[in-house]
Scaffold this motif. Structure first.
Motif, PDB file in Angstrom:
ATOM      1  N   SER A   3      32.266  25.804  44.045  1.00 37.78           N
ATOM      2  CA  SER A   3      33.644  26.031  43.572  1.00 37.78           C
ATOM      3  C   SER A   3      33.818  25.418  42.181  1.00 37.78           C
ATOM      4  CB  SER A   3      34.666  25.370  44.499  1.00 37.78           C
ATOM      5  OG  SER A   3      34.616  25.941  45.764  1.00 37.78           O
ATOM      6  N   ALA A   4      33.295  24.202  42.029  1.00 42.81           N
ATOM      7  CA  ALA A   4      33.433  23.508  40.739  1.00 42.81           C
ATOM      8  C   ALA A   4      32.744  24.313  39.638  1.00 42.81           C
ATOM      9  CB  ALA A   4      32.823  22.109  40.844  1.00 42.81           C
TER      10      ALA A   4
ATOM     11  N   PRO B  99      34.480  32.576  42.279  1.00 43.95           N
ATOM     12  CA  PRO B  99      34.011  33.206  41.040  1.00 43.95           C
ATOM     13  C   PRO B  99      35.068  34.086  40.388  1.00 43.95           C
ATOM     14  CG  PRO B  99      33.036  34.267  42.960  1.00 43.95           C
ATOM     15  CD  PRO B  99      33.797  33.094  43.472  1.00 43.95           C
ATOM     16  N   ARG B 100      35.134  34.022  39.082  1.00 41.65           N
ATOM     17  CA  ARG B 100      36.044  34.872  38.301  1.00 41.65           C
ATOM     18  C   ARG B 100      35.216  35.936  37.593  1.00 41.65           C
ATOM     19  NH1 ARG B 100      38.916  31.363  41.241  1.00 41.65           N
ATOM     20  NH2 ARG B 100      40.949  30.911  40.360  1.00 41.65           N
ATOM     21  N   LYS B 101      35.841  37.100  37.350  1.00 42.05           N
ATOM     22  CA  LYS B 101      35.089  38.183  36.723  1.00 42.05           C
ATOM     23  C   LYS B 101      34.698  37.836  35.277  1.00 42.05           C
ATOM     24  CE  LYS B 101      34.402  42.956  36.729  1.00 42.05           C
ATOM     25  NZ  LYS B 101      34.739  44.225  37.282  1.00 42.05           N
ATOM     26  N   GLN B 102      35.612  37.154  34.627  1.00 37.59           N
ATOM     27  CA  GLN B 102      35.362  36.811  33.226  1.00 37.59           C
ATOM     28  C   GLN B 102      34.924  35.359  33.130  1.00 37.59           C
ATOM     29  OE1 GLN B 102      37.756  38.321  30.103  1.00 37.59           O
ATOM     30  NE2 GLN B 102      35.680  37.944  29.396  1.00 37.59           N
ATOM     31  N   VAL B 103      33.870  35.085  32.413  1.00 36.07           N
ATOM     32  CA  VAL B 103      33.510  33.674  32.219  1.00 36.07           C
ATOM     33  C   VAL B 103      33.596  33.311  30.740  1.00 36.07           C
ATOM     34  CG1 VAL B 103      32.074  33.532  34.309  1.00 36.07           C
ATOM     35  CG2 VAL B 103      31.019  34.092  32.124  1.00 36.07           C
ATOM     36  N   PHE B 104      33.729  32.026  30.492  1.00 36.64           N
ATOM     37  CA  PHE B 104      33.935  31.537  29.122  1.00 36.64           C
ATOM     38  C   PHE B 104      32.744  30.747  28.608  1.00 36.64           C
ATOM     39  CE2 PHE B 104      38.324  32.516  27.891  1.00 36.64           C
ATOM     40  CZ  PHE B 104      38.733  33.150  29.055  1.00 36.64           C
TER      41      PHE B 104
ATOM     42  N   PRO C 271      28.216  42.058  43.550  1.00 35.62           N
ATOM     43  CA  PRO C 271      29.598  41.738  43.936  1.00 35.62           C
ATOM     44  C   PRO C 271      30.398  42.944  44.431  1.00 35.62           C
ATOM     45  CG  PRO C 271      29.038  40.664  41.893  1.00 35.62           C
ATOM     46  CD  PRO C 271      27.895  41.571  42.219  1.00 35.62           C
ATOM     47  N   PRO C 272      30.791  42.901  45.700  1.00 33.40           N
ATOM     48  CA  PRO C 272      31.594  44.011  46.225  1.00 33.40           C
ATOM     49  C   PRO C 272      33.050  43.867  45.800  1.00 33.40           C
ATOM     50  CG  PRO C 272      31.254  42.373  47.922  1.00 33.40           C
ATOM     51  CD  PRO C 272      30.588  41.849  46.691  1.00 33.40           C
ATOM     52  N   GLN C 273      33.864  44.866  46.145  1.00 34.70           N
ATOM     53  CA  GLN C 273      35.309  44.810  45.885  1.00 34.70           C
ATOM     54  C   GLN C 273      35.870  43.521  46.488  1.00 34.70           C
ATOM     55  OE1 GLN C 273      36.883  48.008  44.971  1.00 34.70           O
ATOM     56  NE2 GLN C 273      38.849  47.016  44.661  1.00 34.70           N
ATOM     57  N   GLY C 274      36.683  42.803  45.760  1.00 31.64           N
ATOM     58  CA  GLY C 274      37.318  41.597  46.295  1.00 31.64           C
ATOM     59  C   GLY C 274      36.448  40.358  46.173  1.00 31.64           C
ATOM     60  N   PHE C 275      35.268  40.499  45.581  1.00 27.47           N
ATOM     61  CA  PHE C 275      34.358  39.346  45.453  1.00 27.47           C
ATOM     62  C   PHE C 275      34.931  38.318  44.474  1.00 27.47           C
ATOM     63  CE2 PHE C 275      30.897  37.294  43.080  1.00 27.47           C
ATOM     64  CZ  PHE C 275      30.156  36.729  44.108  1.00 27.47           C
TER      65      PHE C 275
END
Ligand SMILES: Nc1ncnc2c1ncn2[C@@H]1O[C@H](COP(=O)(O)OP(=O)(O)OP(=O)(O)O)[C@@H](O)[C@H]1O
Ligand SMILES: O=P(O)(O)OC[C@H]1O[C@](O)(CO)[C@@H](O)[C@@H]1O
Ligand SMILES: [Mg+2]
Length: 473
Positions: free
Chosen positions: A415-416, A98-103, A48-52
């Protein structure tokens, strides 16, 4: 190039989007055991690059047209599916991705995928991409298909899904998982989700399914379950609001056009020939409208949003009489939900509902065909007249998605997944003004997308066909 100064104009304030999240009701010690850095971080395919990663500050505006003419600028609707109500603040939705943190820890994810209601081109592609996406992006290995719609949760065994099993599903029409109407039993469904240990639920849905999903979501919250629930809008009729359009809609329009072409050939080749095509569209005429606009061979397009009448001044027969005199043939397109009030029916027929509670329609095409024939033989008993009725009903939805819709299916499925992995729940993924967004389920469940009779698209239909407006003097 002239530049417009925006010195005197102000961009309306944006309403901060709020999307349900597991943190809304799960106590933080429980959450901590699931929280982790997105595994994409260590996925060799991504780097993942910057802004991914998408931050929760990134939003998609629902209305993107601004009036820059005055300092009190206001926003207005830009998409056919947007609400027409204007407001002083601009509504926005969280940007999907995608979010950096996942739950969710990939080893504990148990995902369920279900399809409900009528078919729509691309359902299998969405299922395939959910499976492959969960597997390849997030390393999830426990993915299940629920057969036969909502009732399958409590009456059938889940089917384990793997990328190998689903690899060519995008080439098939329909849904390999099977679908059904009816069978919604809230307690049984949520009990089954719990007993199977599903903690991610992906529902591929239409408007009815969505109303059921909202109840499931509320029940999950009430029971404070660690379960992310999301939906991917599926409606061949394109009757769901807020999103730009449903996957499969464009494929259906393309197929509908084939029927119109055939009707046109038949009509042109007969003396006083009328080609009549009935298209899907229970309460909205989007397929009929889009197929009419893209075909240009249609003389009159009848949709559920407009009442029409047959006899007298300004009626359909008067119009057809003129068209047949001028051109020798005519093509009519009618959406299945149009003119239902005019078709005679018994009391039993009036009450008839399908398993989901949707009213059962009578065949407007057959009725119209017979009305046309009676009219002609009454008015012109000695002249030839032919009506060729084409009803391609299931042919336009029981096909695989075209290339554009397949790509849409991929993006919306991914996305989902990203949204659920990030702990969001009770949301819908879909394109809003060309960007994928997360929209609260509660909002989409009540947002209907009807053909707007005052917008440019319908005016263009009128100008292409020159059909009557069916307003009686
Ligand atoms: N108001 C509701 N509450 C709970 N469940 C519902 C509701 N309306 C419909 N459902 C359930 O949702 C499922 C699908 O509904 P429906 O047959 O209306 O299709 P749909 O989702 O609208 O799809 P489509 O319009 O594409 O055919 C069915 O199992 C039905 O029982
Ligand atoms: O015959 P079925 O499967 O109930 O589906 C027909 C209905 O499904 C839809 O395709 C979607 O709701 C409608 O256009 C149509 O009335
Ligand atoms: Mg429906």
């Amino acid at each position: 190039m002239m530049m417009m100064s925006s010195k005197n104009s102000t961009i309306p304030p944006v309403t901060v989007p709020i999307l349900p999240h597991l943190t809304d009701y799960i106590p933080s010690p429980d959450l901590k055991t699931h929280m982790t850095i997105n595994p994409l971080e260590s996925n060799p395919l991504y780097h993942p690059p910057q802004g991914f990663y998408i931050s929760h500050h990134e939003a998609i505006l629902r209305r993107i047209i601004l009036d820059l003419s005055s300092s009190s600028s206001s926003s207005s609707s830009s998409s056919s599916s947007s609400s027409s109500s204007s407001s002083s603040s601009s509504e926005a939705f969280l940007r999907a991705g995608p979010r950096k943190q996942v739950f969710f820890d990939r080893d504990t994810v148990r995902a369920a995928i279900v399809t409900c209601g009528g078919l729509c081109p691309g359902m299998n592609t969405v299922i395939r991409e959910l499976v492959v996406g969960l597997w390849d992006l997030y390393g999830v290995r426990s993915i299940h298909g629920i057969p036969a719609g909502y009732r399958g949760f409590y009456s059938r065994d889940p089917i384990p899904l793997t990328p190998k099993l689903v690899h060519n599903w995008h080439k098939k029409g329909g849904t390999v998982l099977e679908t059904s109407r009816g069978g919604f039993h809230l307690t049984k469904i949520v009990d089954a989700i719990q007993s199977h240990g599903f903690n991610q639920v992906y529902i591929i849905w239409g408007d009815g399914t969505m109303r059921g999903a909202l109840k499931i979501f509320e029940e999950i919250c009430r029971r404070r379950l660690y379960i992310g629930l999301t939906g991917i809008p599926k409606t061949v009729d394109n009757d769901i609001g807020i999103i730009d359009r449903s996957f499969g809609f464009q494929t259906a329009v393309e197929k509908a056009q084939e029927a119109i072409n055939a009707a046109h050939v038949e009509a042109e080749s007969a003396v006083n020939g009328v080609g009549l095509v009935k298209l899907m569209g229970r309460s909205t005429g989007h397929i009929a409208l889009h197929a009419t606009l893209s075909s240009r061979d249609v003389d009159c397009c009848l949709i559920p949003e407009i009442e029409f009448y047959l006899q007298g001044k300004g009626g359909l027969f008067e119009f057809l009489e003129k068209r047949l005199k001028e051109n020798g043939h005519a093509v009519l397109v009618v959406a299945e939900g149009a003119g239902q009030d005019m078709i005679p029916r018994t009391d039993a027929q009036k009450q008839e509902r399908d398993e989901s509670g949707n009213p059962v329609f009578l065949d407007v095409g057959s009725w119209l065909k017979s009305e046309l024939k009676n009219w002609w033989s009454r008015e012109h008993p000695d002249e030839l007249f032919t009506v060729k009725y084409i009803d391609p009903t299931y042919m336009i939805r029981a096909v695989p998605a075209n290339a554009t819709d397949n790509l849409y299916c991929t993006l919306v499925a991914h996305s989902a997944i990203h949204g659920v992995m990030a702990g969001h729940t009770g949301f819908v993924s879909g394109p809003v003004n060309g960007n994928y967004a997360y929209i609260p389920l509660e909002q989409v469940a009540v947002a209907k997308n009807e053909v707007k009779l005052k917008d440019h698209k319908w005016a263009w239909v009128r100008s292409v066909t020159n059909q009557p407006d069916f307003v009686r003097d």
